[in-house]
Design an enzyme around this catalytic site. Structure first.
Site, PDB file in Angstrom:
ATOM      1  N   SER A   1       0.772  -1.338   0.111  1.00  0.00           N
ATOM      2  CA  SER A   1      -0.086  -0.017   0.051  1.00  0.00           C
ATOM      3  C   SER A   1       0.963   1.312  -0.007  1.00  0.00           C
ATOM      4  O   SER A   1       1.626   1.547  -0.937  1.00  0.00           O
ATOM      5  CB  SER A   1      -0.901  -0.039   1.095  1.00  0.00           C
ATOM      6  OG  SER A   1      -2.020   0.830   1.160  1.00  0.00           O
TER       7      SER A   1
ATOM      8  N   ASP B   1      -2.351   6.076  -3.852  1.00  0.00           N
ATOM      9  CA  ASP B   1      -1.229   5.543  -3.482  1.00  0.00           C
ATOM     10  C   ASP B   1      -0.697   4.270  -4.447  1.00  0.00           C
ATOM     11  O   ASP B   1      -1.432   4.192  -5.515  1.00  0.00           O
ATOM     12  CB  ASP B   1      -1.454   5.004  -2.104  1.00  0.00           C
ATOM     13  CG  ASP B   1      -2.486   3.890  -2.024  1.00  0.00           C
ATOM     14  OD1 ASP B   1      -3.378   3.617  -3.013  1.00  0.00           O
ATOM     15  OD2 ASP B   1      -2.609   3.272  -0.765  1.00  0.00           O
TER      16      ASP B   1
ATOM     17  N   ASP C   1      -1.127   1.009  -4.586  1.00  0.00           N
ATOM     18  CA  ASP C   1      -1.933   0.171  -5.227  1.00  0.00           C
ATOM     19  C   ASP C   1      -3.374   0.745  -5.392  1.00  0.00           C
ATOM     20  O   ASP C   1      -4.465   0.119  -5.733  1.00  0.00           O
ATOM     21  CB  ASP C   1      -1.983  -1.082  -3.924  1.00  0.00           C
ATOM     22  CG  ASP C   1      -2.809  -0.680  -2.851  1.00  0.00           C
ATOM     23  OD1 ASP C   1      -2.483   0.514  -2.469  1.00  0.00           O
ATOM     24  OD2 ASP C   1      -3.459  -1.319  -2.094  1.00  0.00           O
TER      25      ASP C   1
ATOM     26  N   ASP D   1      -6.027   2.252  -3.629  1.00  0.00           N
ATOM     27  CA  ASP D   1      -7.015   2.020  -2.928  1.00  0.00           C
ATOM     28  C   ASP D   1      -7.293   3.334  -2.216  1.00  0.00           C
ATOM     29  O   ASP D   1      -8.423   3.284  -1.843  1.00  0.00           O
ATOM     30  CB  ASP D   1      -6.875   0.806  -1.987  1.00  0.00           C
ATOM     31  CG  ASP D   1      -5.859   0.775  -0.998  1.00  0.00           C
ATOM     32  OD1 ASP D   1      -4.997   1.659  -1.014  1.00  0.00           O
ATOM     33  OD2 ASP D   1      -5.856  -0.291  -0.441  1.00  0.00           O
TER      34      ASP D   1
END
Length: 579
Positions: free
Chosen positions: A144, A303, A305, A307
């Site tokens: 993340s 960010d 990834d 999400d």
């Protein structure tokens, strides 16, 4: 045990030469201890750690062992489970593609069907793909927004949500049952492909996912007609959001989107930012430069990834101010509920879901629209679990969910926070207020504060790494539990919630009540006048977090209360650590 593990990893030829060489160069006994005193912890969301050799680090051998545990749980579901298979996605971090392929080939070795994305993809698309393909499970390789030295491995189950605690415990039991690190061999790549166990996926998932995202637009005609009027600067921060965020916005009509070129392409070293977290102001430095040059209305950052979504707005003076996760959550809550009510599409049993760490202002806004609020533990998996519970029991209609750490979700086709969805809804809200009402987000936010009170929030974190860090976190939590705190910074406390002991105490009456939420190492102090303080060790990072929320009649008073509250609480922490 530590010496035996170190010797095994540094001498046995099962471990590749690069790993053995890395370990042989370590001269600090404390470093060896930290790498081998335990296994990297597998929790309800999976695992996350520093990329390096060792059992308490993340590497291909840890990936193999964890995946073998997952494979055995999939095999418990028989041939049907193996045929339904596992979907795997990954982000732009170091070794993410390699770890994803390693996991895929271990699963294939267990005769389990695997769907592997052809390139990096947003984590929420992995959640969608599990549901869309009717797979039994999913894996996403990502850390993340953590620093570049980290990577991670998150497991999802058949509803597209992060693996629930009961299933996580079953996977962990299988992992722990395997004492040896040796003997887990992935299937050769070409064999996995030729026998049909490994299928590469991509655009055939992108298209239906984007179609569902676009269905969430509340004013698609406005987006198509006026979307080009909203000037947006977007940065994927070298991560997985670049393609799909831009496609989602463009296909709806937001054609004036300028990407930050220096941060457009994947870069596992994240060379343009201290670390790729859209919560921190430094991540917007380049986007601000673009914003000034293009006179942009809105700056968006996702960010690695994709999400989480960070947002900065242009002020009336022409500067750019970054919104907090709570402010974004409140603005989206207000926009979705007010517009659906005006359109006549807000069901009577509407519900929003938020975490106990998120602002209580959203509760007040929801109640104003006669919408029910469910508060859940920190972690978006709990929001997804509550949404599933609502669907199965048929007692509410999910409208929106958010957490203060920049995670948001609408719709029923993803079971995790989704920065693609959030980008679309936020852009549309900004366009609507600009083109239809002639207002900015600042105007809207100010009107919300004037109606419901000025809520201000902030957060502090203490990084406490390694074995000593865990011990220090336990000391802090125990110290708070042992003292009955009746007020903080002159503000009386109405209620104390201890989620570890699942107990709530009304401090005005002394009565205690059971808490229905799952057990978690969290303490929350709610103020009589509104707002709260919350303390919790992070479940994914080696740190302890402190959440602050105050309410006042004016911004000046709220600012002063928040400053004094933070100073007093952090002074307490310093005293506890000095004992």
């Amino acid at each position: 045990m530590i010496e035996d593990r170190y010797r095994l990893w540094s001498e046995n030829p099962y471990f590749e030469e690069e790993i053995r060489q890395e370990l042989s160069q370590i001269t600090d006994p404390q470093e060896i201890e930290d790498r081998f005193y335990t296994d990297l912890e597998f929790g309800t969301g999976g695992l996350r750690g520093i990329i390096a050799a060792g059992t308490n680090r993340i590497n291909k051998y840890v990936i193999r062992k964890v995946t073998q545990g997952l494979a055995e749980c999939v095999c418990d579901h028989g041939e049907e489970g193996k045929q339904r298979g596992v979907v795997i996605a990954y982000d732009s971090r170091r070794y993410s593609p390699e770890f994803a392929l390693e996991a895929a080939l271990v699963l294939a070795k267990n005769n389990i069907k695997v769907y592997l994305f052809d390139a990096l993809r947003p984590t929420p698309e992995l959640s969608f793909a599990v549901r869309h393909l009717h797979a039994l499970a999913g894996i996403v390789v990502t850390a993340s927004h953590n620093p570049k030295t980290y990577n991670g491995y998150k497991v999802y189950w058949d509803d597209g949500g992060q693996v629930p605690p009961v299933k996580a415990d079953q996977i962990l039991a299988r992992i722990n049952a395997r004492e040896s690190w040796l003997g887990i061999e992935p299937m050769p790549l070409e064999e996995a492909k030729s026998c049909g166990l490994l299928q590469i996926i991509g655009e055939e998932i992108d298209q239906p996912y984007l179609a569902r995202v676009q269905e969430l637009a509340l004013h698609p005609d406005l987006d198509a007609e006026k979307g080009k009027e909203l000037k947006i600067v977007y940065t994927p921060l070298h991560g997985a959001g670049n393609v799909l965020v831009r496609r989602a916005l463009s296909e709806l009509g937001f054609s004036s989107v300028n990407v930050v070129l220096e941060q457009e392409l994947p870069d596992p070293d994240f060379t343009t930012v201290p670390y790729p977290n859209p919560e921190i102001p430094a991540t917007f430095e380049l986007a601000r430069k673009y914003g000034y040059e293009m006179n942009a209305d809105l700056l968006l950052a996702t960010d690695p990834d994709a999400d989480r979504l960070g947002v900065a707005l242009r002020t009336p003076q022409g500067d750019y101010i970054q919104l907090t996760g709570n402010q974004i959550g409140v603005l989206l809550t207000y926009y979705i509920l007010s517009q659906k009510k005006a359109l006549g599409t807000l069901p009577e049993n509407s519900t929003i879901i938020k975490t106990v760490a998120s602002t209580d202002l959203a509760d007040d806004v929801a109640r104003y629209f006669n919408v029910h609020v469910e508060n859940v533990l920190t972690g978006f998996k709990f929001i997804a679990e509550k949404e599933r519970e609502m669907e199965e029991a048929g007692w509410g209609t999910f409208q929106f969910g958010f957490e203060e750490s920049y995670g948001y979700l609408a719709g029923d086709f993803v079971r995790d926070k989704d920065a693609v969805i959030a980008s679309v809804l936020l852009a549309e809200a900004a366009l609507y207020y600009q083109q239809v009402e002639g207002r900015s987000f600042f105007d809207v936010l100010e009107s919300i504060y004037q109606q419901f009170g000025y809520f201000l929030e902030d957060q502090e974190s203490l990084a406490l790494e390694g074995k000593r860090g865990k011990e220090e976190m336990a000391l802090i939590m125990n110290s708070f539990r042992q003292e009955e705190i009746l007020e903080l910074s002159g503000m009386p406390i109405k209620r104390f919630d201890d989620y570890e002991h699942r107990l709530s105490k009304d401090l005005s009456t002394g009565q205690t009540y059971p808490l229905k939420l799952p057990r978690s190492n969290v303490l929350r102090y709610s103020f009589t006048a509104g707002g709260f303080v919350m303390v919790r060790p992070s479940g994914t990072e080696p740190k302890i977090k402190f959440y602050f929320s105050v309410k006042a009649d004016t911004l000046a008073d709220a600012t002063d209360r928040l400053r004094k509250l933070k100073e007093e609480l952090m002074h307490r922490i310093t005293q506890i650590r000095s004992v």
